[in-house]
Write a protein that holds these residues in place. Sequence first.
Motif, mmCIF file in Angstrom:
data_model
loop_
_atom_site.group_PDB
_atom_site.id
_atom_site.type_symbol
_atom_site.label_atom_id
_atom_site.label_comp_id
_atom_site.label_asym_id
_atom_site.label_seq_id
_atom_site.Cartn_x
_atom_site.Cartn_y
_atom_site.Cartn_z
ATOM 1 N N LYS A 111 0.827 -1.210 0.000
ATOM 2 C CA LYS A 111 0.000 0.000 0.000
ATOM 3 C C LYS A 111 0.859 1.257 0.000
ATOM 4 O O LYS A 111 0.568 2.223 -0.687
ATOM 5 C CB LYS A 111 -0.915 0.005 1.234
ATOM 6 N N ASN A 114 2.272 1.840 -3.414
ATOM 7 C CA ASN A 114 1.245 2.330 -4.336
ATOM 8 C C ASN A 114 0.920 3.802 -4.092
ATOM 9 O O ASN A 114 0.760 4.575 -5.031
ATOM 10 C CB ASN A 114 -0.027 1.486 -4.221
ATOM 11 N N THR A 115 0.835 4.165 -2.835
ATOM 12 C CA THR A 115 0.602 5.573 -2.518
ATOM 13 C C THR A 115 1.702 6.437 -3.115
ATOM 14 O O THR A 115 1.451 7.492 -3.697
ATOM 15 C CB THR A 115 0.596 5.787 -0.993
ATOM 16 N N ILE A 117 3.578 5.786 -5.638
ATOM 17 C CA ILE A 117 3.429 5.849 -7.096
ATOM 18 C C ILE A 117 2.384 6.903 -7.455
ATOM 19 O O ILE A 117 2.596 7.735 -8.329
ATOM 20 C CB ILE A 117 3.016 4.475 -7.672
ATOM 21 N N ASN A 118 1.267 6.863 -6.763
ATOM 22 C CA ASN A 118 0.220 7.855 -7.012
ATOM 23 C C ASN A 118 0.737 9.275 -6.799
ATOM 24 O O ASN A 118 0.347 10.196 -7.498
ATOM 25 C CB ASN A 118 -0.969 7.626 -6.075
ATOM 26 N N HIS A 120 3.449 10.311 -7.477
ATOM 27 C CA HIS A 120 4.440 10.641 -8.506
ATOM 28 C C HIS A 120 5.790 10.997 -7.914
ATOM 29 O O HIS A 120 6.437 11.940 -8.381
ATOM 30 C CB HIS A 120 3.940 11.791 -9.376
ATOM 31 N N ASN A 140 6.433 -2.794 -10.230
ATOM 32 C CA ASN A 140 5.395 -1.870 -10.641
ATOM 33 C C ASN A 140 5.846 -0.421 -10.558
ATOM 34 O O ASN A 140 5.628 0.373 -11.472
ATOM 35 C CB ASN A 140 4.201 -2.089 -9.714
ATOM 36 N N ASP A 143 8.148 0.209 -13.327
ATOM 37 C CA ASP A 143 7.421 0.293 -14.591
ATOM 38 C C ASP A 143 6.754 1.650 -14.753
ATOM 39 O O ASP A 143 6.453 2.085 -15.864
ATOM 40 C CB ASP A 143 6.356 -0.810 -14.673
ATOM 41 N N ASN A 144 6.497 2.294 -13.645
ATOM 42 C CA ASN A 144 5.890 3.615 -13.712
ATOM 43 C C ASN A 144 6.936 4.715 -13.780
ATOM 44 O O ASN A 144 6.643 5.879 -13.513
ATOM 45 C CB ASN A 144 4.967 3.829 -12.514
ATOM 46 N N GLY A 145 8.156 4.321 -14.089
ATOM 47 C CA GLY A 145 9.190 5.326 -14.298
ATOM 48 C C GLY A 145 9.795 5.867 -13.029
ATOM 49 O O GLY A 145 10.416 6.926 -13.024
ATOM 50 N N ILE A 146 9.605 5.164 -11.940
ATOM 51 C CA ILE A 146 10.181 5.631 -10.678
ATOM 52 C C ILE A 146 11.505 4.928 -10.424
ATOM 53 O O ILE A 146 11.600 3.707 -10.554
ATOM 54 C CB ILE A 146 9.203 5.367 -9.512
ATOM 55 N N GLU A 147 12.493 5.694 -10.079
ATOM 56 C CA GLU A 147 13.791 5.122 -9.744
ATOM 57 C C GLU A 147 13.644 4.379 -8.416
ATOM 58 O O GLU A 147 13.059 4.910 -7.478
ATOM 59 C CB GLU A 147 14.811 6.260 -9.616
#
Lengths: 345, 345
Positions: A111, A114-115, A117-118, A120, A140, A143-147
Amino acid sequence: MKSKKRTTIYDIAEKLNIAASSVSRALSNSNHVNEATKKLVLKTAAELNYKRNTLASNLRKGKSKTIGVVVPFINQNFFSNVIAGIEEASYQKGYNLIICQSNELQSKEVKCVNTLINQHVDCIVISLAVDSSDHSHLQNAMDNGIELIQFDRVADELETLKVINDNEQASFEAVSHMIEQGYKRIALLEGPQNLQIFRQRKAGYLNALIRHEMPVLDELIIENAWTKELGANATRKLLNLPNPPDAIFASTSDFSALGVLEVASVMGIKVPSALGICGYSNEAFTEITSPSITTIDQFSVYMGKTVANLYFQEMENKDETEVVPKIISIKPKLIVRSSTQKRGV
Amino acid sequence: MKSKKRTTIYDIAEKLNIAASSVSRALSNSNHVNEATKKLVLKTAAELNYKRNTLASNLRKGKSKTIGVVVPFINQNFFSNVIAGIEEASYQKGYNLIICQSNELQSKEVKCVNTLINQHVDCIVISLAVDSSDHSHLQNAMDNGIELIQFDRVADELETLKVINDNEQASFEAVSHMIEQGYKRIALLEGPQNLQIFRQRKAGYLNALIRHEMPVLDELIIENAWTKELGANATRKLLNLPNPPDAIFASTSDFSALGVLEVASVMGIKVPSALGICGYSNEAFTEITSPSITTIDQFSVYMGKTVANLYFQEMENKDETEVVPKIISIKPKLIVRSSTQKRGV
DNA sequence: TAAATATCCGCAATCGATTGCAGATTAAAA
DNA sequence: TTTTAATCTGCAATCGATTGCGGATATTTA
């Protein structure tokens, strides 16, 4: 007073009768704006108590200048020190920190990630929860472009930047030290073996025994003894063996070592003469117990700084061809104190 | 892999041939959308690995669901515990934490607060830096519609929500306890008097003496002795007085008390028989020194939870007429250990 | 003086999600 | 069957800052 409308670049633009874009350029110190207007904008901005809305800015720019940190517990010495280190380095670069704790639970860890990631965040720094097994949430994030940067408790199979301690080496040195002090039957309190760090520490222990041609005794290796209570329990069990150990390496933590010390003290077993004790982490209290506890310093604040700086370096070079997953290993330091000084200094 | 474009509600909308607004409504579980489309959207969102962009959402909604926390040092036990408490309560409400440290410097504190204002945090939780004197940055935050909550080290004159310890009462109890144990000349190590908490602790000390009809001796009150080293220095000075104290109340911290203990130990002065020692904060180590140190527990994790919950309550009632600046005082608890047990239990 | 360049400035689109409003469809009531 | 109400859906504006592009003005060069 509450939720009063804030001044925006439009307010400034209107007041000065210029376009908002010029205000924006002036505020970001672009060179595509007249020096005079720039001054004027800055002055007016100050007058109107303008505060840039970072949310809007970040949305537009597609980056947040924020680093997310996920640790098991914020208020554990090691982690709070690492965070302090990260904060120090990040602050200098103008980055913010969002902190989460996983409470050692994979479910909460997911969780948290995911937070982040949201939100950004540009980068996620994580030390895994003890029961973390599946790592798709980390994949994940990437995959969302986060280092992604792992530290201390890392998932080996994930190709990310990593900052770790050389646990095996440190462990090896600690056990070698005890052997040199004349201890013959050295027990090991080991941590959950799904975590790499604990496997490494065990490996260092085993290597040291083998290197010094000492037998590996299974009865002296206790699983999952990584809290003070579990360490105490393990110690009671060990010291009641027909052939008890003459030293205990609490490879999991200093808390565990403290449990050992307390049980020994209750049972009237002299430390270090009859029982040697070595912990792990160099918690503040290891210096002030009696006897003081030999332990291993992980340079936690430095580790935090290293993590942050690794990210910033990576950012500067990210346009270069191919980024090789880098691993930085920090060499921990054995701190020899009274609890293992069987034969003195 | 890096900076790949993320899926947005528009991607989902396009794929399903519906409007983005419907997607938005479905995702936010509005009841103004058909149950069937809602299901479909949710399914597609999962398939496309959609992550809501919180920045955009926050920008539109004008709130960030984020709490900013400013403390002197993240890695000091008391503060990391408070943060852990705040995190726990905030997490349940879906709020995020941005953490900053002021390093006890007003200048950095100001920058931190400004950053948080820019970030549009909904609430700022702060414990003041020791040299914090001017508080316009805090007023500024409030003027920008941010809820401000001070804890522990608070500026009295600012009308904000506050969560504090009853320092005076705790101090009073501690000194009274020492008096009852038969100590006659009780010294005070005091902290920087610009901080209210240290003034209060001094007041409690003075009150206890007066209440028990004991003289207040200026030579036994030492200013600015709030680190281990300063505590040690102060102790050397005190114990070398022609008429030395028979007890020392390190009202600033347990670290200070530890300094006292170490000096006493070096000078061969028996604790608690010849010298009583009391600290403040109930740091973990106070339990395991020898002798163990009497101290005061501040319920730091609970304090953090209280802070967060105070904010959430305030939010729920904010539409009500007038919000009275609320102050919650947590009663600390005296933990009597060996270092003050002159006459035993 | 005319042409070429540099410097500023403004327009308008954009980032991604939310929401008021109006129109469309369906269900319920008359 | 017609009217009224309820339920959905889409359009378009909005949050605040940024930026590519083209136009206007000032400066330099021919």
